[in-house]
Enzyme design. Sequence first.
Site, PDB file in Angstrom:
ATOM      1  N   ASP A 110      31.891  48.128  39.791  1.00  0.00           N
ATOM      2  CA  ASP A 110      31.986  46.743  40.246  1.00  0.00           C
ATOM      3  C   ASP A 110      32.505  46.736  41.687  1.00  0.00           C
ATOM      4  O   ASP A 110      31.966  47.471  42.530  1.00  0.00           O
ATOM      5  CB  ASP A 110      32.881  45.962  39.272  1.00  0.00           C
ATOM      6  CG  ASP A 110      32.897  44.465  39.491  1.00  0.00           C
ATOM      7  OD1 ASP A 110      31.900  43.819  39.173  1.00  0.00           O
ATOM      8  OD2 ASP A 110      33.909  43.963  39.997  1.00  0.00           O
ATOM      9  N   TYR A 169      36.699  38.371  45.481  1.00  0.00           N
ATOM     10  CA  TYR A 169      35.856  37.187  45.667  1.00  0.00           C
ATOM     11  C   TYR A 169      35.989  36.497  47.016  1.00  0.00           C
ATOM     12  O   TYR A 169      34.993  36.140  47.644  1.00  0.00           O
ATOM     13  CB  TYR A 169      36.085  36.214  44.499  1.00  0.00           C
ATOM     14  CG  TYR A 169      35.681  36.862  43.204  1.00  0.00           C
ATOM     15  CD1 TYR A 169      34.354  37.080  42.905  1.00  0.00           C
ATOM     16  CD2 TYR A 169      36.651  37.330  42.312  1.00  0.00           C
ATOM     17  CE1 TYR A 169      33.972  37.735  41.743  1.00  0.00           C
ATOM     18  CE2 TYR A 169      36.278  37.987  41.143  1.00  0.00           C
ATOM     19  CZ  TYR A 169      34.941  38.198  40.871  1.00  0.00           C
ATOM     20  OH  TYR A 169      34.570  38.868  39.742  1.00  0.00           O
ATOM     21  N   HIS A 208      27.018  45.402  32.108  1.00  0.00           N
ATOM     22  CA  HIS A 208      27.864  45.573  33.284  1.00  0.00           C
ATOM     23  C   HIS A 208      29.046  46.509  33.025  1.00  0.00           C
ATOM     24  O   HIS A 208      29.636  47.037  33.961  1.00  0.00           O
ATOM     25  CB  HIS A 208      28.374  44.203  33.759  1.00  0.00           C
ATOM     26  CG  HIS A 208      29.013  44.233  35.116  1.00  0.00           C
ATOM     27  ND1 HIS A 208      28.352  44.685  36.235  1.00  0.00           N
ATOM     28  CD2 HIS A 208      30.255  43.867  35.529  1.00  0.00           C
ATOM     29  CE1 HIS A 208      29.166  44.596  37.286  1.00  0.00           C
ATOM     30  NE2 HIS A 208      30.317  44.111  36.887  1.00  0.00           N
TER      31      HIS A 208
END
Length: 316
Positions: free
Chosen positions: A102, A233, A293
Site C-alpha cells: 500500500d 492521504y 488488497h
Amino acid sequence: MENIQHSHVQAKGLKLHVAEIGTGSKVVVFLHGFPEIWYSWRHQMIAVANADYRAISIDFRGYGLSEHPSEPEKATFNDFVDDVIALLDSLGISKAHFVGKDFGAFVAAMLAILYPDRVLSIILLGVPFLLPGLSPLQSQLPLIPPGFYMLRWMVPGRAEADFGRFDAKTVVRKVYTMFSGSLPPVAVDDNQEIMDLVDSSTPLPPWFSEEDLAEYGSLYEKCGFRTALQVPYRTMMVPCGLDDRKITAPGLLVMGEKDYIMKFPGLEDYIRTGKIKESVPNLDVTFMPEGNHFVQEQLPEEVNRLIISFLNKTCE
C-alpha cells in the site's frame, strides 16, 4: 509470534516501534500501509526468518506503538523515508531488502531512488511503482469520481468526523471490509460518508480473525488516525520531485487480480503494458488471480513463497 522481539529506535527525536525476528546476515525490512501496522507482516516475518533472513517491521511515526510527531498535520512521506534510514543506522545495517505494501510501496520506491546504496531490492504489494503526486498517473486523476474515499479523506476534518462516530476497532473493521472488495469505495453523493458504505455487522473476511481485529483495534485506539490521515492521504498529491528518476535495484510487484486498486484509472494498463518498467527496468510482475488488497494476510503461504524465491534469486 512469541519469538518476535520488540524494541524502539530513535528517529528525529521520536521513539519508533520495531518488531524483529531472525538472526541472518541478510536483512528484510517490511513497510506497512493503511490501516495496517507492523502486525500485518506477521506471516511474512516468520517465514523469511525461517529462510535464514533477519526480518524487521517498523511502525511508522504516528502508527501503532510509535510516537506521534509533535505536529502530525505537517508529516510527509519524506519523514517516513527518514525514519527508515534512522532505523537502519540505529541497528547498524548498511543495506537491506525492502517490502512495501500500500503506501509503504511509496516509501520503498523513494528509498530506492534516494538511497540506492542502501537498497538491495524492493518488493511492492498492492500498489505498483508510484510516487507522491501519483506520478506517473497524474493524467488519470480527473477520472476519479468525487465520492472516492481517497478524495474524501484528503479533506481536513471530514474523515475525522466520519471516523469519530465509531471506536477505533470498528473503523478498522469497516476499512478492512471495504478494502477487501474488488470495487473501490465510493460514496454515491455528498450526504453519504465513507464509513456508511459498510455495515458494522458485516462479517470479517475469513482470513482475518476477531483476534487479528482486536490487535489492530487496540493499537489504533492508542495511536488514533491523526498521522494516518496526513500520511498517506493528505500528502499523496504533493509531488516529491523524483518523477524523472529510475530505480536500478531488482524489483518484484505482486498484485491481486481482485484488488480494488486495479480499478484506479489507468493503473492496470500501466502495469500490463509494461510502462511501469520505464521507471523500474529490472522488475518482475506477478498477478494473483484470487488476491485482494491484503494478499499478504489473505494468501500468506503463496505470498511467502514469492517473496522468499525472489529474495533468494537476488542474493545468488
